[in-house]
Design a protein around this motif. Sequence first.
Motif, mmCIF file in Angstrom:
data_model
loop_
_atom_site.group_PDB
_atom_site.id
_atom_site.type_symbol
_atom_site.label_atom_id
_atom_site.label_comp_id
_atom_site.label_asym_id
_atom_site.label_seq_id
_atom_site.Cartn_x
_atom_site.Cartn_y
_atom_site.Cartn_z
ATOM 1 N N THR A 2 59.868 25.735 -93.839
ATOM 2 C CA THR A 2 59.739 24.327 -94.181
ATOM 3 C C THR A 2 58.278 23.876 -94.064
ATOM 4 O O THR A 2 57.451 24.531 -93.422
ATOM 5 N N GLU A 3 57.998 22.735 -94.696
ATOM 6 C CA GLU A 3 56.638 22.203 -94.637
ATOM 7 C C GLU A 3 56.239 21.866 -93.202
ATOM 8 O O GLU A 3 55.078 22.065 -92.808
ATOM 9 N N ARG A 5 57.233 23.401 -90.502
ATOM 10 C CA ARG A 5 56.933 24.655 -89.821
ATOM 11 C C ARG A 5 55.570 25.204 -90.257
ATOM 12 O O ARG A 5 54.816 25.742 -89.436
ATOM 13 N N ILE A 6 55.258 25.074 -91.536
ATOM 14 C CA ILE A 6 53.956 25.553 -92.032
ATOM 15 C C ILE A 6 52.819 24.816 -91.336
ATOM 16 O O ILE A 6 51.844 25.438 -90.875
ATOM 17 N N LEU A 7 52.920 23.492 -91.243
ATOM 18 C CA LEU A 7 51.870 22.719 -90.591
ATOM 19 C C LEU A 7 51.785 23.036 -89.104
ATOM 20 O O LEU A 7 50.686 23.089 -88.529
ATOM 21 N N LEU A 141 45.398 20.562 -94.482
ATOM 22 C CA LEU A 141 46.523 21.132 -93.743
ATOM 23 C C LEU A 141 46.109 21.435 -92.310
ATOM 24 O O LEU A 141 46.845 21.149 -91.353
ATOM 25 N N HIS A 146 48.056 16.156 -94.101
ATOM 26 C CA HIS A 146 48.843 16.200 -95.335
ATOM 27 C C HIS A 146 49.890 17.309 -95.250
ATOM 28 O O HIS A 146 49.691 18.316 -94.556
ATOM 29 N N TRP A 147 50.979 17.114 -95.989
ATOM 30 C CA TRP A 147 51.979 18.144 -96.158
ATOM 31 C C TRP A 147 51.514 19.134 -97.236
ATOM 32 O O TRP A 147 50.715 18.754 -98.109
ATOM 33 N N PRO A 148 51.991 20.361 -97.199
ATOM 34 C CA PRO A 148 51.596 21.333 -98.234
ATOM 35 C C PRO A 148 51.860 20.847 -99.654
ATOM 36 O O PRO A 148 51.054 21.091 -100.555
ATOM 37 N N SER A 149 52.983 20.160 -99.869
ATOM 38 C CA SER A 149 53.290 19.670 -101.218
ATOM 39 C C SER A 149 52.278 18.616 -101.671
ATOM 40 O O SER A 149 51.984 18.512 -102.865
ATOM 41 N N ASP A 150 51.715 17.848 -100.733
ATOM 42 C CA ASP A 150 50.677 16.873 -101.074
ATOM 43 C C ASP A 150 49.462 17.579 -101.652
ATOM 44 O O ASP A 150 48.871 17.142 -102.652
#
Length: 295
Positions: A2-3, A5-7, A141, A146-150
Amino acid sequence: MTELRILQEITQYQNDFFNTFARIFTFIGNEEFYFLMIPFVYWTLSRRIGFSLFYVFLLSAFVNSFIKITMAIPRPVGTEGIESIFVESAEVGSHYPNDAFPSGHAQGSSALWTYLALVVRHPLFTGFAVLLVLAISFSRLYTGLHWPSDVIAGLVIGVAIAISGYFIFLRIHKIPAIVFLIAAILIPAGMLWLLPETEGFQYGGILIGATLGFVFQLMWLPELTETSWLRKIIAFILGIVITFSLQSGLKIVFPDPLIFEALRYAILGIWITYFAPALFLFLRLNRQKQSIHFP
Protein backbone atom coordinates in the motif's frame (compact mmCIF):
# COMPACT_ATOMS: atom_id res chain seq x y z
CA MET A 1 2.27 -2.87 -0.99
CA THR A 2 0.00 0.00 0.00
CA GLU A 3 0.97 3.64 -0.39
CA LEU A 4 1.08 3.98 3.39
CA ARG A 5 3.52 1.11 3.66
CA ILE A 6 5.70 2.51 0.87
CA LEU A 7 6.00 5.87 2.63
CA GLN A 8 6.70 4.21 5.96
CA GLU A 9 9.53 2.24 4.35
CA ILE A 10 11.03 5.30 2.64
CA THR A 11 10.77 7.78 5.51
CA GLN A 12 12.43 5.41 7.97
CA TYR A 13 15.75 6.16 6.23
CA GLN A 14 15.64 9.86 7.03
CA ASN A 15 18.87 11.16 8.55
CA ASP A 16 20.89 14.37 8.58
CA PHE A 17 22.99 13.38 5.55
CA PHE A 18 20.08 12.49 3.26
CA ASN A 19 18.04 15.39 4.65
CA THR A 20 20.60 17.82 3.23
CA PHE A 21 20.02 16.50 -0.29
CA ALA A 22 16.27 16.46 0.27
CA ARG A 23 16.39 20.13 1.28
CA ILE A 24 18.32 21.01 -1.90
CA PHE A 25 15.91 19.17 -4.19
CA THR A 26 12.96 20.65 -2.31
CA PHE A 27 14.26 24.16 -3.02
CA ILE A 28 14.83 23.36 -6.71
CA GLY A 29 11.15 22.46 -6.89
CA ASN A 30 9.97 25.57 -5.04
CA GLU A 31 8.45 28.72 -6.56
CA GLU A 32 11.51 30.75 -5.53
CA PHE A 33 13.76 28.64 -7.74
CA TYR A 34 11.53 29.13 -10.77
CA PHE A 35 11.59 32.89 -10.18
CA LEU A 36 15.34 32.53 -10.67
CA MET A 37 15.37 29.98 -13.48
CA ILE A 38 12.81 31.38 -15.90
CA PRO A 39 14.05 35.00 -15.86
CA PHE A 40 17.59 33.65 -16.31
CA VAL A 41 16.56 31.92 -19.52
CA TYR A 42 14.54 34.95 -20.70
CA TRP A 43 17.17 37.59 -19.90
CA THR A 44 20.40 35.79 -20.78
CA LEU A 45 19.63 33.04 -23.31
CA SER A 46 16.51 33.54 -25.42
CA ARG A 47 13.41 35.66 -24.99
CA ARG A 48 11.37 33.29 -27.17
CA ILE A 49 12.38 30.18 -25.23
CA GLY A 50 12.07 32.07 -21.96
CA PHE A 51 8.54 33.23 -22.73
CA SER A 52 7.36 29.81 -23.90
CA LEU A 53 8.92 28.27 -20.78
CA PHE A 54 7.12 30.90 -18.71
CA TYR A 55 3.82 29.94 -20.29
CA VAL A 56 4.30 26.17 -20.10
CA PHE A 57 5.37 26.24 -16.48
CA LEU A 58 2.61 28.56 -15.29
CA LEU A 59 -0.11 26.66 -17.16
CA SER A 60 1.21 23.53 -15.48
CA ALA A 61 1.11 25.27 -12.10
CA PHE A 62 -2.47 26.39 -12.75
CA VAL A 63 -3.59 22.89 -13.76
CA ASN A 64 -1.87 21.52 -10.67
CA SER A 65 -3.66 23.95 -8.35
CA PHE A 66 -7.01 23.40 -10.07
CA ILE A 67 -6.78 19.61 -9.64
CA LYS A 68 -5.53 19.91 -6.06
CA ILE A 69 -8.40 22.16 -5.00
CA THR A 70 -10.96 20.06 -6.89
CA MET A 71 -9.75 16.70 -5.56
CA ALA A 72 -8.95 17.94 -2.03
CA ILE A 73 -6.95 14.82 -1.08
CA PRO A 74 -5.20 15.10 2.33
CA ARG A 75 -1.44 14.90 2.52
CA PRO A 76 0.25 12.16 4.55
CA VAL A 77 1.42 14.79 7.05
CA GLY A 78 0.47 13.62 10.55
CA THR A 79 -0.27 10.05 9.47
CA GLU A 80 0.90 7.49 12.02
CA GLY A 81 4.19 5.88 11.05
CA ILE A 82 5.18 8.67 8.63
CA GLU A 83 7.68 11.32 9.65
CA SER A 84 7.12 14.45 7.56
CA ILE A 85 9.95 16.99 7.30
CA PHE A 86 10.32 20.37 5.57
CA VAL A 87 6.57 20.78 5.94
CA GLU A 88 6.89 24.53 5.25
CA SER A 89 7.49 23.70 1.58
CA ALA A 90 3.98 22.23 1.45
CA GLU A 91 2.19 24.99 3.35
CA VAL A 92 2.23 27.47 0.45
CA GLY A 93 -1.07 26.31 -1.05
CA SER A 94 -4.31 28.01 -0.06
CA HIS A 95 -5.95 24.64 0.71
CA TYR A 96 -3.18 22.94 2.69
CA PRO A 97 -3.21 20.15 3.92
CA ASN A 98 -5.96 18.97 1.57
CA ASP A 99 -3.86 19.51 -1.54
CA ALA A 100 -1.83 16.35 -2.00
CA PHE A 101 -2.85 15.26 -5.51
CA PRO A 102 -0.95 15.79 -7.77
CA SER A 103 2.50 16.72 -6.47
CA GLY A 104 3.38 20.30 -7.46
CA HIS A 105 7.10 19.63 -7.17
CA ALA A 106 6.91 16.59 -9.44
CA GLN A 107 4.64 18.28 -11.97
CA GLY A 108 6.43 21.64 -12.03
CA SER A 109 9.88 20.12 -12.40
CA SER A 110 8.81 17.62 -15.06
CA ALA A 111 7.05 20.36 -17.07
CA LEU A 112 10.00 22.77 -16.94
CA TRP A 113 12.87 20.33 -17.47
CA THR A 114 11.04 18.25 -20.08
CA TYR A 115 10.38 21.41 -22.08
CA LEU A 116 14.01 22.50 -21.83
CA ALA A 117 15.19 19.02 -22.81
CA LEU A 118 12.99 19.16 -25.92
CA VAL A 119 14.46 22.56 -26.81
CA VAL A 120 18.12 21.72 -26.12
CA ARG A 121 17.97 18.22 -27.63
CA HIS A 122 21.31 17.04 -26.24
CA PRO A 123 21.70 13.58 -24.64
CA LEU A 124 23.73 14.86 -21.70
CA PHE A 125 21.24 17.61 -20.90
CA THR A 126 18.32 15.21 -21.30
CA GLY A 127 19.97 12.75 -18.93
CA PHE A 128 20.62 15.51 -16.42
CA ALA A 129 16.99 16.70 -16.67
CA VAL A 130 15.60 13.19 -16.14
CA LEU A 131 17.79 12.55 -13.09
CA LEU A 132 16.96 15.94 -11.59
CA VAL A 133 13.20 15.48 -12.03
CA LEU A 134 13.35 11.99 -10.50
CA ALA A 135 15.40 13.29 -7.57
CA ILE A 136 12.96 16.15 -6.92
CA SER A 137 10.02 13.76 -7.18
CA PHE A 138 11.55 11.16 -4.88
CA SER A 139 12.33 13.87 -2.33
CA ARG A 140 8.57 14.41 -1.90
CA LEU A 141 8.25 10.78 -0.81
CA TYR A 142 11.39 10.88 1.34
CA THR A 143 10.12 13.97 3.17
CA GLY A 144 6.74 12.33 3.75
CA LEU A 145 4.81 15.15 2.08
CA HIS A 146 3.14 13.25 -0.77
CA TRP A 147 1.69 9.85 -1.55
CA PRO A 148 3.30 7.85 -4.39
CA SER A 149 0.21 8.34 -6.57
CA ASP A 150 0.58 12.13 -6.15
CA VAL A 151 4.12 12.00 -7.51
CA ILE A 152 3.31 9.67 -10.40
CA ALA A 153 0.35 11.81 -11.47
CA GLY A 154 2.44 14.97 -11.24
CA LEU A 155 5.15 13.47 -13.46
CA VAL A 156 2.68 12.33 -16.11
CA ILE A 157 0.74 15.60 -16.22
CA GLY A 158 3.90 17.72 -16.27
CA VAL A 159 5.44 15.78 -19.16
CA ALA A 160 2.17 15.90 -21.12
CA ILE A 161 1.90 19.68 -20.71
CA ALA A 162 5.56 20.19 -21.68
CA ILE A 163 5.25 18.11 -24.86
CA SER A 164 1.98 19.79 -25.84
CA GLY A 165 3.44 23.23 -25.19
CA TYR A 166 6.55 22.45 -27.21
CA PHE A 167 4.63 21.54 -30.34
CA ILE A 168 2.23 24.47 -29.94
CA PHE A 169 5.06 26.99 -29.66
CA LEU A 170 6.78 25.44 -32.68
CA ARG A 171 3.84 26.61 -34.78
CA ILE A 172 2.95 29.81 -33.00
CA HIS A 173 4.98 31.98 -35.39
CA LYS A 174 2.34 31.24 -38.04
CA ILE A 175 -0.37 32.91 -35.95
CA PRO A 176 -0.99 36.65 -36.63
CA ALA A 177 0.34 38.84 -33.82
CA ILE A 178 -3.08 40.26 -32.93
CA VAL A 179 -4.60 36.77 -32.66
CA PHE A 180 -1.70 35.65 -30.50
CA LEU A 181 -2.11 38.67 -28.21
CA ILE A 182 -5.88 38.18 -27.82
CA ALA A 183 -5.53 34.45 -27.12
CA ALA A 184 -2.63 34.98 -24.74
CA ILE A 185 -4.71 37.41 -22.69
CA LEU A 186 -7.98 35.46 -22.83
CA ILE A 187 -6.29 32.30 -21.54
CA PRO A 188 -5.06 33.90 -18.30
CA ALA A 189 -8.40 35.70 -17.92
CA GLY A 190 -10.08 32.31 -18.18
CA MET A 191 -7.78 31.05 -15.44
CA LEU A 192 -9.10 33.75 -13.10
CA TRP A 193 -12.67 32.69 -13.88
CA LEU A 194 -12.03 28.94 -13.54
CA LEU A 195 -10.04 29.19 -10.33
CA PRO A 196 -11.21 32.16 -8.22
CA GLU A 197 -8.65 31.31 -5.55
CA THR A 198 -5.31 32.88 -4.63
CA GLU A 199 -3.42 30.61 -7.04
CA GLY A 200 -5.73 31.41 -9.95
CA PHE A 201 -5.29 35.16 -9.48
CA GLN A 202 -1.52 34.79 -9.13
CA TYR A 203 -0.97 32.61 -12.20
CA GLY A 204 -3.51 34.44 -14.33
CA GLY A 205 -2.16 37.82 -13.32
CA ILE A 206 1.49 37.05 -14.01
CA LEU A 207 0.67 35.52 -17.41
CA ILE A 208 -1.32 38.59 -18.48
CA GLY A 209 1.54 40.86 -17.44
CA ALA A 210 4.21 38.63 -18.98
CA THR A 211 2.29 38.38 -22.27
CA LEU A 212 1.83 42.14 -22.57
CA GLY A 213 5.48 42.70 -21.73
CA PHE A 214 6.64 40.10 -24.26
CA VAL A 215 4.61 41.69 -27.07
CA PHE A 216 5.76 45.18 -26.08
CA GLN A 217 9.37 44.04 -26.16
CA LEU A 218 9.01 42.50 -29.61
CA MET A 219 7.33 45.64 -30.94
CA TRP A 220 9.25 48.44 -29.26
CA LEU A 221 12.63 47.22 -28.05
CA PRO A 222 15.47 46.77 -30.52
CA GLU A 223 16.65 43.33 -31.49
CA LEU A 224 19.52 42.44 -29.17
CA THR A 225 22.90 40.99 -30.08
CA GLU A 226 25.16 38.79 -28.02
CA THR A 227 26.92 40.47 -25.10
CA SER A 228 29.53 39.28 -22.61
CA TRP A 229 28.56 36.87 -19.87
CA LEU A 230 29.81 39.37 -17.30
CA ARG A 231 27.21 41.87 -18.50
CA LYS A 232 24.56 39.14 -18.56
CA ILE A 233 25.31 38.10 -14.97
CA ILE A 234 25.25 41.71 -13.76
CA ALA A 235 21.92 42.23 -15.54
CA PHE A 236 20.52 39.01 -14.07
CA ILE A 237 21.52 39.89 -10.50
CA LEU A 238 20.08 43.39 -10.84
CA GLY A 239 16.88 42.04 -12.37
CA ILE A 240 16.39 39.40 -9.67
CA VAL A 241 16.98 41.86 -6.83
CA ILE A 242 14.30 44.15 -8.26
CA THR A 243 11.97 41.20 -8.95
CA PHE A 244 12.00 39.96 -5.36
CA SER A 245 11.81 43.53 -4.06
CA LEU A 246 8.67 44.09 -6.13
CA GLN A 247 7.18 40.78 -5.05
CA SER A 248 7.58 41.53 -1.34
CA GLY A 249 7.13 45.31 -1.51
CA LEU A 250 3.89 45.26 -3.47
CA LYS A 251 2.48 42.66 -1.09
CA ILE A 252 2.91 45.16 1.73
CA VAL A 253 1.49 48.09 -0.24
CA PHE A 254 -1.53 46.44 -1.88
CA PRO A 255 -4.72 45.65 0.10
CA ASP A 256 -6.03 42.12 0.65
CA PRO A 257 -8.70 41.57 -2.09
CA LEU A 258 -7.61 38.99 -4.64
CA ILE A 259 -7.87 41.42 -7.55
CA PHE A 260 -4.84 43.20 -6.10
CA GLU A 261 -3.03 39.89 -5.92
CA ALA A 262 -3.62 39.54 -9.66
CA LEU A 263 -2.39 43.11 -10.19
CA ARG A 264 0.73 42.46 -8.11
CA TYR A 265 1.65 39.43 -10.17
CA ALA A 266 0.77 41.19 -13.42
CA ILE A 267 3.30 43.88 -12.51
CA LEU A 268 5.88 41.15 -11.84
CA GLY A 269 5.15 39.59 -15.23
CA ILE A 270 5.48 42.80 -17.24
CA TRP A 271 8.61 43.73 -15.29
CA ILE A 272 10.29 40.43 -16.18
CA THR A 273 9.40 40.45 -19.88
CA TYR A 274 9.56 44.16 -20.74
CA PHE A 275 10.79 46.66 -18.17
CA ALA A 276 13.78 44.61 -17.04
CA PRO A 277 15.10 44.14 -20.63
CA ALA A 278 14.46 47.86 -21.26
CA LEU A 279 16.46 48.73 -18.14
CA PHE A 280 19.31 46.43 -19.19
CA LEU A 281 19.39 48.15 -22.58
CA PHE A 282 19.34 51.61 -20.99
CA LEU A 283 22.25 50.66 -18.72
CA ARG A 284 24.08 49.18 -21.72
CA LEU A 285 24.13 45.73 -20.17
CA ASN A 286 22.68 44.58 -23.51
CA ARG A 287 23.65 45.64 -27.01
CA GLN A 288 21.26 46.29 -29.86
CA LYS A 289 21.15 45.84 -33.59
CA GLN A 290 20.50 48.81 -35.84
CA SER A 291 17.09 47.72 -37.07
CA ILE A 292 13.90 47.09 -35.14
CA HIS A 293 11.56 44.35 -36.29
CA PHE A 294 8.96 41.95 -35.04
CA PRO A 295 10.70 38.51 -34.97
